[in-house]
Design an enzyme around this catalytic site. Structure first.
Site, PDB file in Angstrom:
ATOM      1  N   LYS A  13       5.125 -15.746   4.393  1.00 18.78           N
ATOM      2  CA  LYS A  13       4.700 -16.714   3.360  1.00 18.78           C
ATOM      3  C   LYS A  13       5.870 -17.063   2.477  1.00 18.78           C
ATOM      4  CE  LYS A  13       4.663 -13.620  -0.303  1.00 18.78           C
ATOM      5  NZ  LYS A  13       5.625 -13.583  -1.406  1.00 18.78           N
ATOM      6  N   MET A  97      12.280  -6.627   5.501  1.00 20.48           N
ATOM      7  CA  MET A  97      11.460  -5.898   4.530  1.00 20.48           C
ATOM      8  C   MET A  97      12.067  -6.069   3.136  1.00 20.48           C
ATOM      9  SD  MET A  97      10.000  -2.568   6.378  1.00 20.48           S
ATOM     10  CE  MET A  97      11.354  -1.703   7.071  1.00 20.48           C
ATOM     11  N   GLY A  98      11.191  -6.253   2.148  1.00 24.36           N
ATOM     12  CA  GLY A  98      11.689  -6.473   0.786  1.00 24.36           C
ATOM     13  C   GLY A  98      12.333  -7.830   0.638  1.00 24.36           C
ATOM     14  N   GLY A 100      10.490 -10.712   0.118  1.00 25.36           N
ATOM     15  CA  GLY A 100       9.649 -11.654  -0.641  1.00 25.36           C
ATOM     16  C   GLY A 100       8.888 -12.622   0.243  1.00 25.36           C
ATOM     17  N   GLY A 104       4.962  -7.022   4.993  1.00 28.06           N
ATOM     18  CA  GLY A 104       4.049  -5.876   5.002  1.00 28.06           C
ATOM     19  C   GLY A 104       2.607  -6.320   4.769  1.00 28.06           C
ATOM     20  N   SER A 105       2.416  -7.213   3.814  1.00 28.28           N
ATOM     21  CA  SER A 105       1.066  -7.717   3.505  1.00 28.28           C
ATOM     22  C   SER A 105       0.499  -8.491   4.689  1.00 28.28           C
ATOM     23  CB  SER A 105       1.110  -8.655   2.301  1.00 28.28           C
ATOM     24  OG  SER A 105       1.793  -8.064   1.242  1.00 28.28           O
ATOM     25  N   SER A 106       1.353  -9.274   5.334  1.00 31.05           N
ATOM     26  CA  SER A 106       0.912 -10.056   6.484  1.00 31.05           C
ATOM     27  C   SER A 106       0.524  -9.134   7.638  1.00 31.05           C
ATOM     28  CB  SER A 106       2.035 -11.005   6.918  1.00 31.05           C
ATOM     29  OG  SER A 106       1.671 -11.726   8.066  1.00 31.05           O
ATOM     30  N   ASP A 138      -0.740  -9.462  -2.113  1.00 37.80           N
ATOM     31  CA  ASP A 138      -0.573 -10.634  -1.242  1.00 37.80           C
ATOM     32  C   ASP A 138      -1.454 -10.603   0.005  1.00 37.80           C
ATOM     33  OD1 ASP A 138       1.317 -11.717  -2.912  1.00 37.80           O
ATOM     34  OD2 ASP A 138       3.031 -11.086  -1.717  1.00 37.80           O
TER      35      ASP A 138
HETATM   36  C1  LIG Z   1       5.431 -11.295  -6.359  1.00 33.53           C
HETATM   37  C2  LIG Z   1       4.588 -11.533  -5.119  1.00 33.53           C
HETATM   38  O1  LIG Z   1       5.377 -11.388  -3.948  1.00 33.53           O
HETATM   39  C3  LIG Z   1       4.049 -12.960  -5.140  1.00 33.53           C
HETATM   40  O2  LIG Z   1       3.557 -13.345  -3.904  1.00 33.53           O
HETATM   41  C4  LIG Z   1       3.469 -10.538  -5.051  1.00 33.53           C
HETATM   42  O3  LIG Z   1       2.593 -10.664  -6.146  1.00 33.53           O
HETATM   43  C5  LIG Z   1       3.917  -9.113  -4.884  1.00 33.53           C
HETATM   44  O4  LIG Z   1       2.938  -8.501  -4.121  1.00 33.53           O
HETATM   45  P1  LIG Z   1       3.166  -7.129  -3.363  1.00 33.53           P
HETATM   46  O5  LIG Z   1       4.535  -7.040  -2.766  1.00 33.53           O
HETATM   47  O6  LIG Z   1       1.968  -6.961  -2.464  1.00 33.53           O
HETATM   48  O7  LIG Z   1       3.152  -6.162  -4.558  1.00 33.53           O
HETATM   49  P2  LIG Z   1       2.347  -4.824  -4.774  1.00 33.53           P
HETATM   50  O8  LIG Z   1       2.699  -3.858  -3.683  1.00 33.53           O
HETATM   51  O9  LIG Z   1       0.921  -5.142  -5.030  1.00 33.53           O
HETATM   52  O10 LIG Z   1       3.044  -4.368  -6.149  1.00 33.53           O
HETATM   53  C6  LIG Z   1       4.311  -3.761  -6.250  1.00 33.53           C
HETATM   54  C7  LIG Z   1       4.621  -3.507  -7.719  1.00 33.53           C
HETATM   55  O11 LIG Z   1       5.001  -4.734  -8.375  1.00 33.53           O
HETATM   56  C8  LIG Z   1       4.419  -4.860  -9.667  1.00 33.53           C
HETATM   57  N1  LIG Z   1       3.546  -6.037  -9.701  1.00 33.53           N
HETATM   58  C9  LIG Z   1       3.136  -6.627  -8.545  1.00 33.53           C
HETATM   59  C10 LIG Z   1       2.323  -7.760  -8.573  1.00 33.53           C
HETATM   60  C11 LIG Z   1       1.937  -8.255  -9.826  1.00 33.53           C
HETATM   61  N2  LIG Z   1       1.160  -9.338  -9.932  1.00 33.53           N
HETATM   62  N3  LIG Z   1       2.343  -7.651 -10.965  1.00 33.53           N
HETATM   63  C12 LIG Z   1       3.140  -6.547 -10.923  1.00 33.53           C
HETATM   64  O12 LIG Z   1       3.509  -6.019 -11.965  1.00 33.53           O
HETATM   65  C13 LIG Z   1       3.685  -3.550  -9.920  1.00 33.53           C
HETATM   66  O13 LIG Z   1       4.558  -2.694 -10.586  1.00 33.53           O
HETATM   67  C14 LIG Z   1       3.431  -3.011  -8.517  1.00 33.53           C
HETATM   68  O14 LIG Z   1       3.372  -1.610  -8.493  1.00 33.53           O
HETATM   69  N1  LIG Z   2       4.216  -2.966   8.111  1.00 35.03           N
HETATM   70  C1  LIG Z   2       5.128  -3.029   7.126  1.00 35.03           C
HETATM   71  N2  LIG Z   2       6.046  -4.006   7.145  1.00 35.03           N
HETATM   72  C2  LIG Z   2       6.953  -4.097   6.145  1.00 35.03           C
HETATM   73  N3  LIG Z   2       7.045  -3.245   5.126  1.00 35.03           N
HETATM   74  C3  LIG Z   2       6.160  -2.247   5.054  1.00 35.03           C
HETATM   75  C4  LIG Z   2       5.170  -2.104   6.052  1.00 35.03           C
HETATM   76  N4  LIG Z   2       4.428  -1.045   5.713  1.00 35.03           N
HETATM   77  C5  LIG Z   2       4.942  -0.546   4.579  1.00 35.03           C
HETATM   78  N5  LIG Z   2       5.986  -1.260   4.157  1.00 35.03           N
HETATM   79  C6  LIG Z   2       6.767  -1.017   2.905  1.00 35.03           C
HETATM   80  O1  LIG Z   2       6.515  -2.103   2.000  1.00 35.03           O
HETATM   81  C7  LIG Z   2       7.737  -2.561   1.399  1.00 35.03           C
HETATM   82  C8  LIG Z   2       7.620  -4.066   1.107  1.00 35.03           C
HETATM   83  O2  LIG Z   2       7.583  -4.743   2.316  1.00 35.03           O
HETATM   84  P1  LIG Z   2       7.309  -6.280   2.499  1.00 35.03           P
HETATM   85  O3  LIG Z   2       7.891  -6.678   3.807  1.00 35.03           O
HETATM   86  O4  LIG Z   2       5.874  -6.583   2.301  1.00 35.03           O
HETATM   87  O5  LIG Z   2       8.164  -6.864   1.301  1.00 35.03           O
HETATM   88  P2  LIG Z   2       8.192  -8.253   0.688  1.00 35.03           P
HETATM   89  O6  LIG Z   2       8.453  -9.263   1.754  1.00 35.03           O
HETATM   90  O7  LIG Z   2       9.134  -8.185  -0.463  1.00 35.03           O
HETATM   91  O8  LIG Z   2       6.717  -8.469   0.185  1.00 35.03           O
HETATM   92  P3  LIG Z   2       6.170  -9.313  -1.035  1.00 35.03           P
HETATM   93  O9  LIG Z   2       6.536 -10.709  -0.863  1.00 35.03           O
HETATM   94  O10 LIG Z   2       4.696  -9.074  -0.819  1.00 35.03           O
HETATM   95  O11 LIG Z   2       6.747  -8.670  -2.245  1.00 35.03           O
HETATM   96  C9  LIG Z   2       8.822  -2.219   2.413  1.00 35.03           C
HETATM   97  O12 LIG Z   2      10.056  -1.994   1.795  1.00 35.03           O
HETATM   98  C10 LIG Z   2       8.285  -0.956   3.102  1.00 35.03           C
HETATM   99  O13 LIG Z   2       8.734   0.200   2.423  1.00 35.03           O
END
Ligand SMILES: C[C@](O)(CO)[C@H](O)COP(=O)(O)OP(=O)(O)OC[C@H]1O[C@@H](n2ccc(N)nc2=O)[C@H](O)[C@@H]1O
Ligand SMILES: Nc1ncnc2c1ncn2[C@@H]1O[C@H](COP(=O)(O)OP(=O)(O)OP(=O)(O)O)[C@@H](O)[C@H]1O
Length: 283
Positions: A13, A97-98, A100, A104-106, A138
């Site tokens: 996304k 990973m990480g 944005g 992981g959510s997907s 997400d």
């Molecule tokens: C910023 C976005 O990527 C926008 O799509 C998302 O809201 C982040 O979603 P995400 O990666 O699924 O995040 P989560 O695993 O739920 O949260 C990680 C950490 O980010 C902070 N967090 C996250 C989402 C939010 N609305 N407020 C927060 O303060 C919290 O400290 C939380 O412990």
């Molecule tokens: N199946 C998975 N795929 C990716 N990361 C995972 C998974 N399961 C657990 N994780 C953990 O979740 C963390 C965040 O991964 P993700 O790929 O969702 O990051 P992101 O793209 O930054 O997500 P968001 O946009 O939701 O912040 C990773 O660093 C990893 O430690």
């Protein structure tokens, strides 16, 4: 006909804009964001087992088996549905990973929808999304699979229909911790709520960008380079940076120039996720 094996996509996304309105008592932030999908992502393969065991066969560096969102999603669905079946899972992982882009959510959402189908649970999307929200903010948008304006922490979704350009996505080689960005004292947390839909032009900023760009020179560099060709934006809390182009040829041209020094890819924006397009074709 009962199916016992299935391969499904798990798309990325983008956050086309992201405003932070405030901080709740539990520390989470109230957001307004516009989600769109990319026709680009991982691929998960599921095979039903009849002994109740849940096993992810692909190893992830730095993520133990039971902490993987795929395994967590499968276990929660099994517990809450009382299903006695199990599952073998493999993933072809291409999303950083990480980054944005919600990998992981997907993956969690694809697992919920895949198992709902294979285990024949008959849960509707709202119920799957509510379970998904307990795994990450997400997950619900990936479960619903429609481009959407999101409020709350990302769970209150209203469908939107932004343009579907071709994007160049740059992937700076740093992993940004979402928690770290949301706890930065310099983060803007008082944006005024947008009250009209669709989101009016001029609201495309991401409030996380100044904090992320300040902390990560690699992200700053990617924004500057892509910014020479189009409006360069940050998705979520980064690290990925993206910009839209009217067609694939232009996106490919810019990508070829930039990926001489940076990692990146080209993908089409989509208002219906490729996961949902595939599931529709199975019905
Ligand atoms: C910023 C976005 O990527 C926008 O799509 C998302 O809201 C982040 O979603 P995400 O990666 O699924 O995040 P989560 O695993 O739920 O949260 C990680 C950490 O980010 C902070 N967090 C996250 C989402 C939010 N609305 N407020 C927060 O303060 C919290 O400290 C939380 O412990
Ligand atoms: N199946 C998975 N795929 C990716 N990361 C995972 C998974 N399961 C657990 N994780 C953990 O979740 C963390 C965040 O991964 P993700 O790929 O969702 O990051 P992101 O793209 O930054 O997500 P968001 O946009 O939701 O912040 C990773 O660093 C990893 O430690």
């Amino acid at each position: 006909m009962t199916v016992d094996k299935l391969t499904l996509p798990s798309p990325a996304k983008l956050n086309l804009m992201l405003h932070i309105l405030g901080r709740r008592e539990d520390g989470y932030h109230e957001l307004q964001t516009l989600f769109q999908f990319l026709d680009y992502g991982d691929e998960l393969t599921f095979a039903v087992r009849d002994d109740g065991v849940i096993r992810l066969h692909t190893e992830f560096e730095g993520v133990p088996h039971d902490s993987n969102l795929i395994v967590k999603a499968a276990k929660k669905l099994q517990e809450q549905s009382g299903c006695s079946l199990g599952i073998d899972i493999w993933i072809d992982k291409i999303l950083p990973m990480g980054g944005g882009i919600g990998g992981g959510s997907s993956n969690a959402a694809t697992t919920l929808l895949g198992l709902n189908h294979l285990w024949q649970l008959g849960w509707d999307l709202d119920r799957l999304a509510a379970l998904g929200l307990t795994l990450g903010a997400d997950v619900p948008v990936f479960v619903h699979g429609r481009a959407a304006f999101a409020e709350g922490v990302g769970e209150k979704l209203t469908p939107e229909y932004p343009e579907e350009p071709w994007y160049v996505v740059l992937v700076p080689q740093v992993s940004v911790s979402t928690a770290e960005i949301f706890s930065d004292p310099l983060l803007t947390r008082n944006s005024s709520p947008i009250k009209v839909r669709p989101v009016p032009k001029g609201n495309s900023r991401n409030d996380c960008l100044p904090v992320v760009a300040r902390r990560y020179p690699e992200v700053r560099n990617a924004l500057n380079l892509l910014g020479n060709f189009t409006e360069a934006k940050l998705t979520g809390t980064g690290s990925c940076v993206f910009g839209g182009f009217p067609n694939k040829a232009e996106a490919d041209k810019v990508s070829a120039l930039l990926t001489e020094t940076l990692t990146g890819f080209v993908a089409k924006g989509s208002n219906v996720s490729m996961l949902h397009r595939k599931l529709q074709s199975l019905l």
